[in-house]
Design a protein around this motif. Structure first.
Motif, PDB file in Angstrom:
ATOM      1  N   ILE A  49     -30.901  59.965   3.224  1.00 31.13           N
ATOM      2  CA  ILE A  49     -30.912  59.079   2.053  1.00 31.13           C
ATOM      3  C   ILE A  49     -31.840  57.896   2.294  1.00 31.13           C
ATOM      4  CG2 ILE A  49     -29.482  57.409   0.789  1.00 31.13           C
ATOM      5  CD1 ILE A  49     -27.250  59.565   0.817  1.00 31.13           C
ATOM      6  N   MET A  50     -31.820  57.352   3.502  1.00 30.69           N
ATOM      7  CA  MET A  50     -32.707  56.236   3.831  1.00 30.69           C
ATOM      8  C   MET A  50     -34.165  56.640   3.638  1.00 30.69           C
ATOM      9  SD  MET A  50     -33.433  54.448   7.509  1.00 30.69           S
ATOM     10  CE  MET A  50     -34.252  55.934   8.079  1.00 30.69           C
ATOM     11  N   ILE A  51     -34.545  57.780   4.179  1.00 32.66           N
ATOM     12  CA  ILE A  51     -35.924  58.247   4.062  1.00 32.66           C
ATOM     13  C   ILE A  51     -36.282  58.468   2.598  1.00 32.66           C
ATOM     14  CG2 ILE A  51     -37.405  60.264   4.482  1.00 32.66           C
ATOM     15  CD1 ILE A  51     -36.231  60.319   7.343  1.00 32.66           C
ATOM     16  N   ASP A  52     -35.395  59.126   1.862  1.00 28.88           N
ATOM     17  CA  ASP A  52     -35.624  59.390   0.446  1.00 28.88           C
ATOM     18  C   ASP A  52     -35.796  58.086  -0.336  1.00 28.88           C
ATOM     19  OD1 ASP A  52     -35.927  61.254  -1.638  1.00 28.88           O
ATOM     20  OD2 ASP A  52     -33.815  61.112  -2.189  1.00 28.88           O
ATOM     21  N   THR A  53     -35.045  57.074   0.050  1.00 31.37           N
ATOM     22  CA  THR A  53     -35.086  55.782  -0.635  1.00 31.37           C
ATOM     23  C   THR A  53     -36.333  54.978  -0.273  1.00 31.37           C
ATOM     24  OG1 THR A  53     -32.663  55.705  -0.683  1.00 31.37           O
ATOM     25  CG2 THR A  53     -33.815  53.616  -0.985  1.00 31.37           C
ATOM     26  N   LEU A  54     -36.766  55.033   0.978  1.00 36.01           N
ATOM     27  CA  LEU A  54     -37.811  54.123   1.448  1.00 36.01           C
ATOM     28  C   LEU A  54     -39.246  54.639   1.329  1.00 36.01           C
ATOM     29  CD1 LEU A  54     -36.096  52.536   4.578  1.00 36.01           C
ATOM     30  CD2 LEU A  54     -36.143  51.707   2.209  1.00 36.01           C
ATOM     31  N   ILE A  55     -39.454  55.939   1.264  1.00 36.94           N
ATOM     32  CA  ILE A  55     -40.827  56.437   1.113  1.00 36.94           C
ATOM     33  C   ILE A  55     -41.385  55.918  -0.210  1.00 36.94           C
ATOM     34  CG2 ILE A  55     -42.252  58.491   0.710  1.00 36.94           C
ATOM     35  CD1 ILE A  55     -40.646  59.952   2.791  1.00 36.94           C
ATOM     36  N   GLY A  56     -42.568  55.333  -0.104  1.00 30.74           N
ATOM     37  CA  GLY A  56     -43.225  54.769  -1.281  1.00 30.74           C
ATOM     38  C   GLY A  56     -42.980  53.280  -1.473  1.00 30.74           C
ATOM     39  N   LYS A  57     -42.046  52.727  -0.705  1.00 30.68           N
ATOM     40  CA  LYS A  57     -41.749  51.297  -0.797  1.00 30.68           C
ATOM     41  C   LYS A  57     -42.695  50.516   0.112  1.00 30.68           C
ATOM     42  CE  LYS A  57     -37.821  51.568  -3.265  1.00 30.68           C
ATOM     43  NZ  LYS A  57     -37.650  52.943  -3.576  1.00 30.68           N
ATOM     44  N   THR A  58     -42.925  49.255  -0.248  1.00 29.95           N
ATOM     45  CA  THR A  58     -43.685  48.386   0.637  1.00 29.95           C
ATOM     46  C   THR A  58     -42.802  48.033   1.828  1.00 29.95           C
ATOM     47  OG1 THR A  58     -42.947  46.310  -0.361  1.00 29.95           O
ATOM     48  CG2 THR A  58     -44.916  47.370  -1.328  1.00 29.95           C
ATOM     49  N   VAL A  59     -43.422  47.550   2.886  1.00 34.02           N
ATOM     50  CA  VAL A  59     -42.671  47.124   4.067  1.00 34.02           C
ATOM     51  C   VAL A  59     -41.680  46.025   3.680  1.00 34.02           C
ATOM     52  CG1 VAL A  59     -42.872  45.954   6.297  1.00 34.02           C
ATOM     53  CG2 VAL A  59     -44.407  47.848   5.734  1.00 34.02           C
ATOM     54  N   GLU A  60     -42.093  45.097   2.840  1.00 32.64           N
ATOM     55  CA  GLU A  60     -41.207  44.004   2.421  1.00 32.64           C
ATOM     56  C   GLU A  60     -40.021  44.535   1.614  1.00 32.64           C
ATOM     57  OE1 GLU A  60     -41.264  40.966   3.710  1.00 32.64           O
ATOM     58  OE2 GLU A  60     -42.930  41.775   4.858  1.00 32.64           O
ATOM     59  N   GLU A  61     -40.265  45.477   0.715  1.00 35.42           N
ATOM     60  CA  GLU A  61     -39.168  46.087  -0.044  1.00 35.42           C
ATOM     61  C   GLU A  61     -38.222  46.814   0.901  1.00 35.42           C
ATOM     62  OE1 GLU A  61     -41.199  47.215  -4.339  1.00 35.42           O
ATOM     63  OE2 GLU A  61     -41.682  48.467  -2.591  1.00 35.42           O
ATOM     64  N   ALA A  62     -38.779  47.545   1.861  1.00 33.84           N
ATOM     65  CA  ALA A  62     -37.970  48.295   2.822  1.00 33.84           C
ATOM     66  C   ALA A  62     -37.093  47.352   3.642  1.00 33.84           C
ATOM     67  CB  ALA A  62     -38.860  49.130   3.738  1.00 33.84           C
ATOM     68  N   LYS A  63     -37.654  46.226   4.076  1.00 33.10           N
ATOM     69  CA  LYS A  63     -36.873  45.264   4.855  1.00 33.10           C
ATOM     70  C   LYS A  63     -35.677  44.764   4.050  1.00 33.10           C
ATOM     71  CE  LYS A  63     -40.566  43.436   7.776  1.00 33.10           C
ATOM     72  NZ  LYS A  63     -41.398  42.257   8.065  1.00 33.10           N
ATOM     73  N   LYS A  64     -35.863  44.493   2.786  1.00 36.76           N
ATOM     74  CA  LYS A  64     -34.766  44.020   1.933  1.00 36.76           C
ATOM     75  C   LYS A  64     -33.700  45.095   1.764  1.00 36.76           C
ATOM     76  CE  LYS A  64     -37.306  40.649  -0.799  1.00 36.76           C
ATOM     77  NZ  LYS A  64     -37.889  40.338  -2.114  1.00 36.76           N
TER      78      LYS A  64
END
Length: 143
Positions: free
Chosen positions: A72-87
């Motif tokens: 789920i983490m991978i599915d959620t974070l691919i395509g996000k910016t590093v800043e979005e991912a950190k949040k």
């Protein structure tokens, strides 16, 4: 979210994990994580390009909670910016640790909002996310 729907999402990501299986590539940041209190072991690799998570894979031996949470983490974070991912990563950790969090940015990761009721499962849910934290830190160090 309906408990039955949560179970279905978790089971789906356990039985059909996203991007499970490592690849041979030099442009990925790699971390290996293990949970000293159980069998869970996750190898995570992430490619970050121009401040954005472009691709990610994982492998290892892990329980249903750990495997599905990492998927789920991978599915959620691919395509996000590093800043979005950190949040998102910080909010997921806050949710699991019963701290204040923004459920609106967690997307399907919200299915783990009840893990706090089973303290022995918190590490299972968090292991892949801790790996992502390390990868994001390594990415910052590369700059």
């Amino acid at each position: 979210m309906d408990p039955k729907m949560k179970r279905e999402i978790i089971l789906h990501h356990y039985q059909n994990p996203k991007n499970k299986g490592l690849i041979d590539a030099d442009d990925f940041i790699v971390v290996d994580m293990n949970n000293e209190s159980c069998i869970d072991e996750v190898h995570l690799m992430v490619r970050i390009e121009n401040g954005k998570i472009m691709d990610a894979y994982f492998d290892g031996e892990a329980c249903a909670i750990c495997t599905s949470s990492t998927s789920i983490m991978i599915d959620t974070l691919i395509g996000k910016t590093v800043e979005e991912a950190k949040k998102i990563v910080a909010n997921f950790g806050a949710m699991i640790n019963e701290e204040e969090y923004d459920e609106n940015i967690l997307e399907q990761a919200i299915v783990y909002d009840d893990v706090k009721k089973q303290p022995n499962r918190k590490k299972c849910a968090l292991l892949g996310w801790w790996g992502m934290e390390k990868i994001l830190e390594k990415n910052n160090q590369k700059k």
